[in-house]
Write an enzyme that holds these catalytic residues in place. Structure first.
Site, short mmCIF file in Angstrom:
data_model
loop_
_atom_site.label_atom_id
_atom_site.label_comp_id
_atom_site.label_asym_id
_atom_site.label_seq_id
_atom_site.Cartn_x
_atom_site.Cartn_y
_atom_site.Cartn_z
N LYS A 13 6.71 -1.95 6.49
CA LYS A 13 5.70 -0.94 6.31
C LYS A 13 4.19 -1.57 6.55
CE LYS A 13 6.31 -0.20 1.53
NZ LYS A 13 7.29 -1.22 1.38
N ARG A 88 4.85 4.48 -5.87
CA ARG A 88 6.13 3.99 -5.95
C ARG A 88 6.82 4.37 -7.09
NH1 ARG A 88 4.28 -1.09 -3.35
NH2 ARG A 88 5.74 -2.72 -2.90
N ARG A 127 9.99 -14.24 5.80
CA ARG A 127 8.66 -13.85 6.11
C ARG A 127 7.58 -14.92 5.58
NH1 ARG A 127 7.01 -7.95 3.79
NH2 ARG A 127 6.85 -9.08 1.74
N ARG A 138 4.81 -15.79 0.48
CA ARG A 138 4.30 -15.13 -0.76
C ARG A 138 5.14 -15.39 -2.04
NH1 ARG A 138 3.88 -8.74 0.77
NH2 ARG A 138 4.76 -8.70 -1.40
N ARG A 149 12.99 -7.55 -6.52
CA ARG A 149 11.98 -6.33 -6.04
C ARG A 149 12.98 -5.37 -5.45
NH1 ARG A 149 8.80 -9.56 -2.12
NH2 ARG A 149 7.74 -7.69 -1.47
P1 AMP Z 1 3.72 -4.90 -1.48
O1 AMP Z 1 2.62 -5.61 -0.59
O2 AMP Z 1 3.50 -3.21 -1.05
O3 AMP Z 1 5.16 -5.42 -1.39
O4 AMP Z 1 2.98 -5.00 -2.92
C1 AMP Z 1 3.29 -6.40 -3.68
C2 AMP Z 1 3.26 -6.16 -5.20
O5 AMP Z 1 2.25 -5.24 -5.44
C3 AMP Z 1 4.44 -5.31 -5.69
O6 AMP Z 1 5.61 -6.12 -5.71
C4 AMP Z 1 3.99 -4.67 -7.04
O7 AMP Z 1 4.04 -5.56 -7.87
C5 AMP Z 1 2.40 -4.54 -6.71
N1 AMP Z 1 2.28 -3.40 -6.22
C6 AMP Z 1 2.00 -2.90 -5.04
N2 AMP Z 1 1.79 -1.36 -4.86
C7 AMP Z 1 2.15 -0.85 -6.15
C8 AMP Z 1 2.34 0.26 -6.78
N3 AMP Z 1 2.13 1.39 -6.10
N4 AMP Z 1 2.64 0.60 -8.09
C9 AMP Z 1 2.99 -0.54 -8.73
N5 AMP Z 1 2.90 -1.92 -8.30
C10 AMP Z 1 2.33 -2.09 -7.07
#
Ligand code: AMP
Length: 201
Positions: A13, A88, A127, A138, A149
């Site tokens: 993404k 989400r 990654r 990360r 996740r």
């Molecule tokens: P990502 O980089 O999109 O994988 O996001 C990393 C982490 O940020 C996720 O595992 C959540 O803990 C938090 N996060 C990102 N976007 C959201 C969202 N829309 N709602 C809730 N938590 C989020």
């Protein structure tokens, strides 16, 4: 154009969001990036979010929705945006619809990047990202957190696919392949393929 990019962790993404947003001429807005910037900057929001992120859980809707609402009200998002990692949950999607309606706006499309789960686990565990000149993993890409996740995705985020499908907004695209190939499929699905490509120079 106002677009949401959906897909499980590891579907690509972040990479696709940047490229597609560039081609559409809109900002890519990633809630994960905004949270990570706040964690690095040790802001109050970052400190709150980190607890959930490190455990591979979603940050509560009330924190996330308010943050996105503020971001969408910024000038650069007035003419369109590509949201990466938001919504989400169904509740976030409903709030997004309301926030946009308040601004007299609505989504034009939702793209779902489809990748099978074995491939996701393989991608996520390998990654790394560049931080201060160093390639690091990360915290939430550790194998046990990755599994959690993916579970959270299936449980809370995957239902968005049906939600947007019933609104006639969803396009699913195969996200396995070269970056450019996947971008091509995405732009085609959005009806923004080559014809709309900004010409060089
Ligand atoms: P990502 O980089 O999109 O994988 O996001 C990393 C982490 O940020 C996720 O595992 C959540 O803990 C938090 N996060 C990102 N976007 C959201 C969202 N829309 N709602 C809730 N938590 C989020």
């Amino acid at each position: 154009m106002r677009v949401v990019l959906l897909g499980p962790p590891g579907a690509g993404k972040g990479t696709q969001a940047q490229v597609i947003a560039d081609r559409l001429g809109v900002p890519a807005i990633s809630t994960g990036d905004i949270f990570r910037a706040n964690v690095s900057g040790k802001t109050e929001l970052g400190q709150k979010a980190k607890v959930y992120m490190d455990a591979g859980n979603l940050v509560p809707d009330e924190i996330t929705v308010a943050m996105v609402k503020d971001r969408l009200a910024e000038t650069d998002a007035k003419g369109g945006f590509l949201l990466d990692g938001f919504p989400r949950t169904i509740a976030q999607a409903e709030q997004l619809r309301e926030s946009l309606a308040d601004l007299g706006q609505a989504l034009d499309g939702v793209l779902e990047l489809v990748v099978d789960e074995d491939e996701l686990v393989r991608r996520l565990s390998g990654r790394r990202m560049l931080v201060d000149g160093e390639m690091i993993q990360r915290d939430d890409d550790r194998p046990e957190t990755v599994r959690h996740r993916l579970h959270v995705y299936r449980d809370q985020t995957a239902p968005l696919s049906g939600f947007y499908e019933s609104e006639g907004l969803l396009s699913r695209i195969d996200a396995i392949g070269e970056i450019e190939e996947v971008t091509g499929r995405a732009l085609q699905a959005l009806g923004a393929a080559d014809g709309d490509k900004p010409s060089a120079g």
